[in-house]
Each structure stands twice: as structure tokens, then as C-alpha cells.
Design an enzyme around this catalytic site. Structure first.
Site, PDB file in Angstrom:
ATOM      1  N   MET A 147       8.062   0.440   3.677  1.00 12.91           N
ATOM      2  CA  MET A 147       7.118   0.427   4.803  1.00 12.91           C
ATOM      3  C   MET A 147       6.816   1.872   5.214  1.00 12.91           C
ATOM      4  SD  MET A 147       8.129  -2.699   7.334  1.00 12.91           S
ATOM      5  CE  MET A 147       6.846  -2.313   8.527  1.00 12.91           C
TER       6      MET A 147
ATOM      7  N   SER B 292       4.950   3.986   3.771  1.00 14.62           N
ATOM      8  CA  SER B 292       4.758   4.958   2.688  1.00 14.62           C
ATOM      9  C   SER B 292       3.276   5.177   2.393  1.00 14.62           C
ATOM     10  CB  SER B 292       5.493   4.489   1.429  1.00 14.62           C
ATOM     11  OG  SER B 292       5.002   3.249   0.977  1.00 14.62           O
TER      12      SER B 292
ATOM     13  N   GLU C  23       0.076  -6.702   0.771  1.00 15.85           N
ATOM     14  CA  GLU C  23       1.330  -7.429   1.046  1.00 15.85           C
ATOM     15  C   GLU C  23       1.601  -8.445  -0.061  1.00 15.85           C
ATOM     16  OE1 GLU C  23       3.221  -6.436   3.378  1.00 15.85           O
ATOM     17  OE2 GLU C  23       1.987  -5.605   4.977  1.00 15.85           O
TER      18      GLU C  23
ATOM     19  N   CYS D  22      15.789   7.295   3.675  1.00  9.97           N
ATOM     20  CA  CYS D  22      16.183   7.742   2.328  1.00  9.97           C
ATOM     21  C   CYS D  22      17.454   6.988   1.928  1.00  9.97           C
ATOM     22  CB  CYS D  22      16.405   9.257   2.305  1.00  9.97           C
ATOM     23  SG  CYS D  22      17.895   9.757   3.177  1.00  9.97           S
TER      24      CYS D  22
ATOM     25  N   CYS E 206      20.500   7.773   4.155  1.00  6.94           N
ATOM     26  CA  CYS E 206      20.494   7.303   5.548  1.00  6.94           C
ATOM     27  C   CYS E 206      20.355   5.786   5.658  1.00  6.94           C
ATOM     28  CB  CYS E 206      19.355   7.980   6.326  1.00  6.94           C
ATOM     29  SG  CYS E 206      19.531   9.766   6.436  1.00  6.94           S
TER      30      CYS E 206
HETATM   31  P1  ADP Z   1       2.469   0.915   4.353  1.00 10.32           P
HETATM   32  O1  ADP Z   1       1.296   0.028   3.979  1.00 10.32           O
HETATM   33  O2  ADP Z   1       3.189   1.481   3.156  1.00 10.32           O
HETATM   34  O3  ADP Z   1       3.403   0.290   5.372  1.00 10.32           O
HETATM   35  P2  ADP Z   1       0.545   2.356   5.890  1.00 10.32           P
HETATM   36  O4  ADP Z   1      -0.602   2.745   4.987  1.00 10.32           O
HETATM   37  O5  ADP Z   1       0.351   1.152   6.771  1.00 10.32           O
HETATM   38  O6  ADP Z   1       1.873   2.221   5.038  1.00 10.32           O
HETATM   39  O7  ADP Z   1       0.906   3.549   6.881  1.00 10.32           O
HETATM   40  C1  ADP Z   1       1.067   4.887   6.456  1.00 10.32           C
HETATM   41  C2  ADP Z   1       0.982   5.762   7.705  1.00 10.32           C
HETATM   42  O8  ADP Z   1       2.077   5.477   8.568  1.00 10.32           O
HETATM   43  C3  ADP Z   1       1.109   7.248   7.451  1.00 10.32           C
HETATM   44  O9  ADP Z   1      -0.122   7.844   7.093  1.00 10.32           O
HETATM   45  C4  ADP Z   1       1.568   7.766   8.799  1.00 10.32           C
HETATM   46  O10 ADP Z   1       0.454   8.001   9.639  1.00 10.32           O
HETATM   47  C5  ADP Z   1       2.320   6.581   9.404  1.00 10.32           C
HETATM   48  N1  ADP Z   1       3.794   6.725   9.479  1.00 10.32           N
HETATM   49  C6  ADP Z   1       4.554   6.249  10.494  1.00 10.32           C
HETATM   50  N2  ADP Z   1       5.868   6.444  10.234  1.00 10.32           N
HETATM   51  C7  ADP Z   1       5.953   7.043   9.029  1.00 10.32           C
HETATM   52  C8  ADP Z   1       7.051   7.492   8.199  1.00 10.32           C
HETATM   53  N3  ADP Z   1       8.327   7.359   8.577  1.00 10.32           N
HETATM   54  N4  ADP Z   1       6.749   8.055   7.002  1.00 10.32           N
HETATM   55  C9  ADP Z   1       5.465   8.194   6.612  1.00 10.32           C
HETATM   56  N5  ADP Z   1       4.401   7.799   7.355  1.00 10.32           N
HETATM   57  C10 ADP Z   1       4.628   7.232   8.541  1.00 10.32           C
HETATM   58 ZN    ZN Z   2      17.488  10.359   5.376  1.00 13.57          ZN
END
Ligand code: ADP
Ligand code: ZN
Length: 201
Positions: A16, A18, A89, A183, A186
Site C-alpha cells: 500500500m 507504493s 485492486e 521495510c 520495521c
Molecule cells: P497504492 O495504490 O500503491 O496504495 P497510491 O497510488 O494510492 O498507492 O498512493 C501513492 C501516494 O501515496 C504517493 O504518491 C504519496 O503521495 C502517498 N503516500 C502516503 N504515504 C506514503 C508512503 N509511506 N510511501 C509512499 N507514498 C506515500
Molecule cells: Zn523501516
């Protein structure tokens, strides 16, 4: 219906936060700019956000059909009006998604699917291992570890602020604060990911 030309499968995976949805939206927007007909589906189980959109945590959105019955993806996706098929998803679809994706590829469709490769226990999620093997292209994205700032491949589930147990139900689509990107160092769980492979031997 088919020109005889095969399609392809691209998988975008990672934990999540990423950027999977962001990357899916980016690819589908580019396809639209290239005048391609794009159709987007997501499982209707994901009701975190507006049900008819793929929504990224950064706020970008794309219209998507929420799907209960996988046949809808085959029926709609088979139409000539679908050249590029986006799936978000994808880990939440049942195993029936695999032959459907294969049929769409055979019909010449470009399928771009985003999903979690691992569940919160650190075990492969649903049909993702098969889809990753079948894919022409795999993109594995990293988030930022919430605790130390390194690259994160895991999704930490927190229940009432504490790390969840491995036997808590896998599917809980929910509040952002219930999950964190972590990571390997953690990430914490009462049974290590190796448990799932050892028990399969
Ligand atoms: P996913 O679909 O993989 O859950 P999203 O595309 O919905 O990812 O969200 C990515 C966005 O989330 C990033 O561009 C950033 O703005 C935000 N974000 C919030 N927390 C984090 C985190 N721990 N690492 C990276 N991005 C994060
Ligand atoms: Zn870490």
C-alpha cells in the site's frame, strides 16, 4: 472481434502507498492520449473511495466500473470498444480472473492490472503469484517505510494502533490509518512470512 494479434499483460504490484494506482492511472491516461479505447474495472469490495473511480492516495482519479461478477469484465472487455483494460485492486478478484485475463490477452487486448503482491501477513495475495508469472511486464513498486524512511515492500496492518496478528481476517478494506508501509526491518507480525512457505512443504 480479434485481429489475430495477441495482447499483453502488465502487472503493477507493491505494498500500500507504493503508487500502484497512480502508475495505473498514468498508463491509462497515456493510452487515452494515444486515442485508445480504455475500460477500467475494480472489485466492488473496495468501497474506500467513490465506488466508480480508481483513486490514488495522492488524489488522482479515473472512472472505473465496480464489478461483483467477473463475467462483466469478459463481456465488456471483449467488445471492440475496449482496446486497453485497466484493473485496480486485482488481488481482490477471485481465481476466475486468471482465465479471463488470458482470454482478453488472446483477443488482442492490452491488460494493465495493479494489485498488492503481499497481504498484511507477508504472504502472496490471491491470484497475484499466477498473474505475475503470466505477465509480459512486471513493475514492483516500493513505498517509503513509515518508521525509518527506507524503501518499503510490506504493508503493516495495525488494529487499535497495535500490530495485527497473522490470523486476523485478510480482507479488511479500510481506513488509511489501519495500514502503514514498512521495510522488512520495521515490518512486524507474530508469524514470519517464511511460516507460509514452510507449512506448504
Ligand atoms: P497504492 O495504490 O500503491 O496504495 P497510491 O497510488 O494510492 O498507492 O498512493 C501513492 C501516494 O501515496 C504517493 O504518491 C504519496 O503521495 C502517498 N503516500 C502516503 N504515504 C506514503 C508512503 N509511506 N510511501 C509512499 N507514498 C506515500
Ligand atoms: Zn523501516
Amino acid at each position: 472481434m480479434s485481429s489475430g494479434k495477441k495482447g499483453s499483460l502488465e502487472i503493477i504490484c507493491g505494498p500500500m502507498f507504493s503508487g500502484k494506482s497512480e502508475e495505473l492511472i498514468r498508463r491509462l491516461r497515456r493510452a487515452k492520449i494515444a486515442q485508445q479505447h480504455v475500460m477500467v474495472f475494480k472489485p466492488s469490495i473496495d468501497n474506500r473511495h467513490m465506488i466508480e473511480c480508481v483513486t490514488s492516495h495522492n488524489g488522482s482519479k479515473l472512472d472505473a466500473f465496480p464489478v461483483d461478477d467477473l463475467k462483466v469484465i469478459l463481456d465488456q472487455g471483449s467488445k471492440d470498444s475496449a482496446q486497453v483494460i485497466g484493473l485496480d485492486e486485482v488481488q481482490f478478484f477471485d481465481a476466475g480472473i486468471v482465465p479471463i485475463i488470458c482470454s482478453l490477452i488472446d483477443m488482442g487486448k492490452r491488460v494493465v492490472a495493479a494489485g498488492l503482491d503481499l497481504d498484511f501477513r507477508g504472504a502472496p495475495f490471491g491470484s497475484m503469484p499466477l498473474l505475475l508469472a503470466i505477465a509480459d511486464h512486471v513493475t514492483k513498486l516500493q513505498a517509503i517505510c513509515t518508521l525509518c524512511g527506507k524503501d518499503a515492500n510490506f504493508t503493516q496492518r495495525l488494529v487499535d494502533g497495535k500490530v495485527a496478528r497473522h490470523d486476523d481476517p485478510i480482507i479488511l478494506v479500510g481506513a488509511q490509518e489501519a495500514y502503514q508501509a514498512r521495510c522488512r526491518q520495521c515490518y512486524s507480525i507474530d508469524k514470519q512470512p517464511s511460516f507460509y512457505y514452510m507449512s506448504a512443504l
